[in-house]
Design a protein around this motif. Structure first.
Motif, PDB file in Angstrom:
ATOM      1  N   MET A   1       0.900  -1.046  -0.107  1.00 54.55           N
ATOM      2  CA  MET A   1      -0.345   0.210  -0.067  1.00 54.55           C
ATOM      3  C   MET A   1       1.249   1.070   0.253  1.00 54.55           C
ATOM      4  SD  MET A   1      -2.813   1.559   2.871  1.00 54.55           S
ATOM      5  CE  MET A   1      -1.845   2.002   4.063  1.00 54.55           C
ATOM      6  N   VAL A   2       0.425   2.112  -1.021  1.00 53.78           N
ATOM      7  CA  VAL A   2       1.377   3.226  -0.924  1.00 53.78           C
ATOM      8  C   VAL A   2       0.092   4.889  -0.670  1.00 53.78           C
ATOM      9  CG1 VAL A   2       2.142   5.251  -2.428  1.00 53.78           C
ATOM     10  CG2 VAL A   2       2.856   2.499  -2.702  1.00 53.78           C
ATOM     11  N   LEU A   3       0.441   5.123   0.549  1.00 49.93           N
ATOM     12  CA  LEU A   3      -0.946   6.177   0.877  1.00 49.93           C
ATOM     13  C   LEU A   3       0.454   7.421   0.910  1.00 49.93           C
ATOM     14  CD1 LEU A   3      -3.406   6.695   2.508  1.00 49.93           C
ATOM     15  CD2 LEU A   3      -1.780   6.840   4.459  1.00 49.93           C
ATOM     16  N   THR A   4      -0.221   8.550   0.171  1.00 50.05           N
ATOM     17  CA  THR A   4       0.141  10.095   0.350  1.00 50.05           C
ATOM     18  C   THR A   4      -0.661  10.620   0.455  1.00 50.05           C
ATOM     19  OG1 THR A   4       0.455   9.588  -2.152  1.00 50.05           O
ATOM     20  CG2 THR A   4       2.127   9.108  -0.977  1.00 50.05           C
ATOM     21  N   ALA A   5       0.156  12.531   0.727  1.00 51.80           N
ATOM     22  CA  ALA A   5      -0.942  13.355   0.616  1.00 51.80           C
ATOM     23  C   ALA A   5      -0.586  14.422  -0.119  1.00 51.80           C
ATOM     24  CB  ALA A   5      -1.195  13.103   1.812  1.00 51.80           C
ATOM     25  N   GLY A   6      -1.658  15.566  -0.711  1.00 49.61           N
ATOM     26  CA  GLY A   6      -0.834  16.445  -1.105  1.00 49.61           C
ATOM     27  C   GLY A   6      -1.703  17.567  -0.795  1.00 49.61           C
ATOM     28  N   VAL A   7      -1.541  18.598   0.011  1.00 45.00           N
ATOM     29  CA  VAL A   7      -1.851  20.049   0.683  1.00 45.00           C
ATOM     30  C   VAL A   7      -1.988  21.432  -0.525  1.00 45.00           C
ATOM     31  CG1 VAL A   7      -1.925  22.019   2.414  1.00 45.00           C
ATOM     32  CG2 VAL A   7      -1.115  19.392   2.519  1.00 45.00           C
ATOM     33  N   ASP A   8      -2.730  21.675  -1.186  1.00 51.48           N
ATOM     34  CA  ASP A   8      -2.783  23.267  -1.930  1.00 51.48           C
ATOM     35  C   ASP A   8      -3.285  24.510  -1.152  1.00 51.48           C
ATOM     36  OD1 ASP A   8      -3.331  24.907  -3.775  1.00 51.48           O
ATOM     37  OD2 ASP A   8      -5.254  23.723  -5.037  1.00 51.48           O
ATOM     38  N   ILE A   9      -2.406  24.883  -0.889  1.00 47.02           N
ATOM     39  CA  ILE A   9      -2.570  26.275  -0.157  1.00 47.02           C
ATOM     40  C   ILE A   9      -3.235  27.128  -1.002  1.00 47.02           C
ATOM     41  CG2 ILE A   9      -2.018  28.574   1.429  1.00 47.02           C
ATOM     42  CD1 ILE A   9      -0.373  26.293   3.024  1.00 47.02           C
ATOM     43  N   GLY A  10      -4.138  28.135  -1.117  1.00 48.57           N
ATOM     44  CA  GLY A  10      -4.747  28.754  -2.325  1.00 48.57           C
ATOM     45  C   GLY A  10      -4.810  30.405  -1.283  1.00 48.57           C
ATOM     46  N   SER A  11      -5.477  31.081  -2.388  1.00 46.67           N
ATOM     47  CA  SER A  11      -5.342  32.295  -1.826  1.00 46.67           C
ATOM     48  C   SER A  11      -7.140  32.587  -0.492  1.00 46.67           C
ATOM     49  CB  SER A  11      -5.343  33.228  -3.472  1.00 46.67           C
ATOM     50  OG  SER A  11      -6.771  33.290  -3.596  1.00 46.67           O
ATOM     51  N   LEU A  12      -8.063  31.935  -1.743  1.00 45.54           N
ATOM     52  CA  LEU A  12      -8.940  31.773  -0.981  1.00 45.54           C
ATOM     53  C   LEU A  12      -9.097  30.244   0.259  1.00 45.54           C
ATOM     54  CD1 LEU A  12     -11.473  32.907  -3.500  1.00 45.54           C
ATOM     55  CD2 LEU A  12     -10.233  34.569  -1.458  1.00 45.54           C
ATOM     56  N   THR A  13      -8.739  29.458  -0.176  1.00 44.49           N
ATOM     57  CA  THR A  13      -9.112  28.297   0.405  1.00 44.49           C
ATOM     58  C   THR A  13      -8.233  27.103   0.546  1.00 44.49           C
ATOM     59  OG1 THR A  13      -9.975  27.087  -2.046  1.00 44.49           O
ATOM     60  CG2 THR A  13     -11.557  27.718  -0.509  1.00 44.49           C
ATOM     61  N   THR A  14      -8.069  26.259   0.690  1.00 45.37           N
ATOM     62  CA  THR A  14      -6.709  24.465   0.948  1.00 45.37           C
ATOM     63  C   THR A  14      -7.604  23.884   1.278  1.00 45.37           C
ATOM     64  OG1 THR A  14      -5.287  26.500   2.867  1.00 45.37           O
ATOM     65  CG2 THR A  14      -5.118  24.849   2.825  1.00 45.37           C
ATOM     66  N   LYS A  15      -7.146  22.670   0.709  1.00 50.19           N
ATOM     67  CA  LYS A  15      -6.826  21.928   0.367  1.00 50.19           C
ATOM     68  C   LYS A  15      -5.802  20.926   0.829  1.00 50.19           C
ATOM     69  CE  LYS A  15      -7.809  24.501  -2.893  1.00 50.19           C
ATOM     70  NZ  LYS A  15      -7.253  25.775  -3.367  1.00 50.19           N
ATOM     71  N   ALA A  16      -6.372  19.834   1.032  1.00 49.61           N
ATOM     72  CA  ALA A  16      -6.127  18.637   1.367  1.00 49.61           C
ATOM     73  C   ALA A  16      -6.062  16.666   1.215  1.00 49.61           C
ATOM     74  CB  ALA A  16      -5.876  17.936   3.240  1.00 49.61           C
ATOM     75  N   VAL A  17      -5.808  16.561   0.245  1.00 48.14           N
ATOM     76  CA  VAL A  17      -6.113  15.237  -0.278  1.00 48.14           C
ATOM     77  C   VAL A  17      -5.386  13.463  -0.044  1.00 48.14           C
ATOM     78  CG1 VAL A  17      -6.353  13.926  -2.554  1.00 48.14           C
ATOM     79  CG2 VAL A  17      -7.399  15.822  -2.757  1.00 48.14           C
ATOM     80  N   VAL A  18      -5.731  12.823   0.648  1.00 45.90           N
ATOM     81  CA  VAL A  18      -5.412  11.810   0.743  1.00 45.90           C
ATOM     82  C   VAL A  18      -5.483  10.570  -0.218  1.00 45.90           C
ATOM     83  CG1 VAL A  18      -4.604  10.078   2.221  1.00 45.90           C
ATOM     84  CG2 VAL A  18      -5.581  12.308   3.018  1.00 45.90           C
ATOM     85  N   VAL A  19      -4.432  10.199  -0.851  1.00 50.26           N
ATOM     86  CA  VAL A  19      -4.265   9.200  -2.212  1.00 50.26           C
ATOM     87  C   VAL A  19      -4.081   7.909  -1.740  1.00 50.26           C
ATOM     88  CG1 VAL A  19      -3.911   8.757  -4.397  1.00 50.26           C
ATOM     89  CG2 VAL A  19      -4.460  10.423  -4.522  1.00 50.26           C
ATOM     90  N   ARG A  20      -4.883   6.831  -2.203  1.00 49.56           N
ATOM     91  CA  ARG A  20      -4.239   4.957  -1.296  1.00 49.56           C
ATOM     92  C   ARG A  20      -4.235   4.608  -2.630  1.00 49.56           C
ATOM     93  NH1 ARG A  20      -7.266   0.183   2.626  1.00 49.56           N
ATOM     94  NH2 ARG A  20      -5.613  -0.945   2.328  1.00 49.56           N
ATOM     95  N   ASP A  21      -2.692   3.902  -3.390  1.00 46.93           N
ATOM     96  CA  ASP A  21      -2.358   3.441  -4.585  1.00 46.93           C
ATOM     97  C   ASP A  21      -3.071   3.936  -5.252  1.00 46.93           C
ATOM     98  OD1 ASP A  21      -0.709   1.561  -3.105  1.00 46.93           O
ATOM     99  OD2 ASP A  21      -2.449   0.299  -1.706  1.00 46.93           O
ATOM    100  N   GLY A  22      -3.412   5.023  -5.484  1.00 46.81           N
ATOM    101  CA  GLY A  22      -4.536   5.952  -6.545  1.00 46.81           C
ATOM    102  C   GLY A  22      -5.451   6.668  -6.542  1.00 46.81           C
TER     103      GLY A  22
END
Length: 255
Positions: A1-22
């Motif tokens: 299992m590959v578990l990764t995260a992405g965090v996107d800090i924008g001017s109005l909103t901040t987003k986070a996504v966790v992905v497991r095996d795509g």
């Protein structure tokens, strides 16, 4: 299992996504604040809770967005242009042009057959035609931002908006209201003005079909319809267009 995260800090909103095996297993969208690191941490924790994992289970974290340098817990920082390209390619490998309209900038990104960024055009000098622009206009019209797309569909024609400068356009909107111009026509005019600006960027970039749209403004049906009319083609919208940058970041964290 590959578990990764992405965090996107924008001017109005901040987003986070966790992905497991795509596959996306958790996502969160929060309002950005003055403490980018704290908001980024909260978004990540919310996405992890949704996914059912702890932070120490992650194999990698990539930060993106204009505030990416303020995410101390990220292993890497990647531009939002690269991340939006990666996120869209994951969903639709055939897409060749991505239109991303965020809180304070807009971009037209061209992809090659392998999903790599071939070229891009970006407007970052002012908030014209962005999410912030629409927020200011909604306030001037005293309507919720989320209702603008629906309201614009009630108009058969749009009012003429001559300026895309947020300050001058707001003054125009106030004048149109005073003249008794229907709100729906004013909103449609604003959407048309945004579309014309973005299409001019797309033409400079040499856009190609198929086209997809990302960013919070992609939730506005009125803007999407105006873009489709001026481009002369249909536009694909992801289920949640706001998280595509964070999705791309999470996928890049997996290698």
């Amino acid at each position: 299992m590959v578990l990764t995260a992405g965090v996107d800090i924008g001017s109005l909103t901040t987003k986070a996504v966790v992905v497991r095996d795509g596959r996306v297993v958790g996502a969160a969208v929060l309002k950005s604040g003055v403490d980018s690191a704290e908001i980024a941490r909260k978004a990540l924790q919310e996405a992890l809770e949704q996914a059912g994992f702890k932070e120490d289970s992650l194999d990698g974290i990539v930060a993106t967005g204009y505030g990416r340098i303020r995410v101390p817990f990220a292993q890497r920082r990647v531009t939002e242009i690269t991340c939006h390209a990666r996120g869209i390619y994951h969903l639709w490998p055939d897409i060749r042009t991505v239109i991303d309209i965020g809180g304070q900038d807009s971009k037209v990104i061209l992809l090659d057959d392998g999903g790599k960024v071939r070229d891009f055009v970006m407007n970052e000098k002012c908030a014209a035609g962005t999410g912030r622009f629409l927020e200011v206009m909604a306030s001037a019209l005293e309507v919720p931002v989320k209702d603008m797309g629906t309201l614009s569909q009630q108009a058969s024609q749009g009012a003429s908006i001559s300026s895309m400068c947020t300050v001058f356009a707001e003054s125009e909107v106030v004048s149109l209201v005073a003249e008794g111009r229907p709100v729906a026509e004013i909103i449609k005019g604003l959407h048309n003005a945004i579309a014309q600006r973005v299409v001019a960027m797309a033409q400079r970039a040499g856009w190609e079909e198929p086209v997809a749209m990302t960013g919070g403004v992609a939730k506005n049906l009125g803007v999407v319809k105006s873009l489709e009319e001026y481009l002369g083609t249909s536009i694909r919208i992801p289920p949640d267009p706001q998280i595509i940058g964070a999705l791309g970041a999470a996928l890049l964290a997996a290698g």
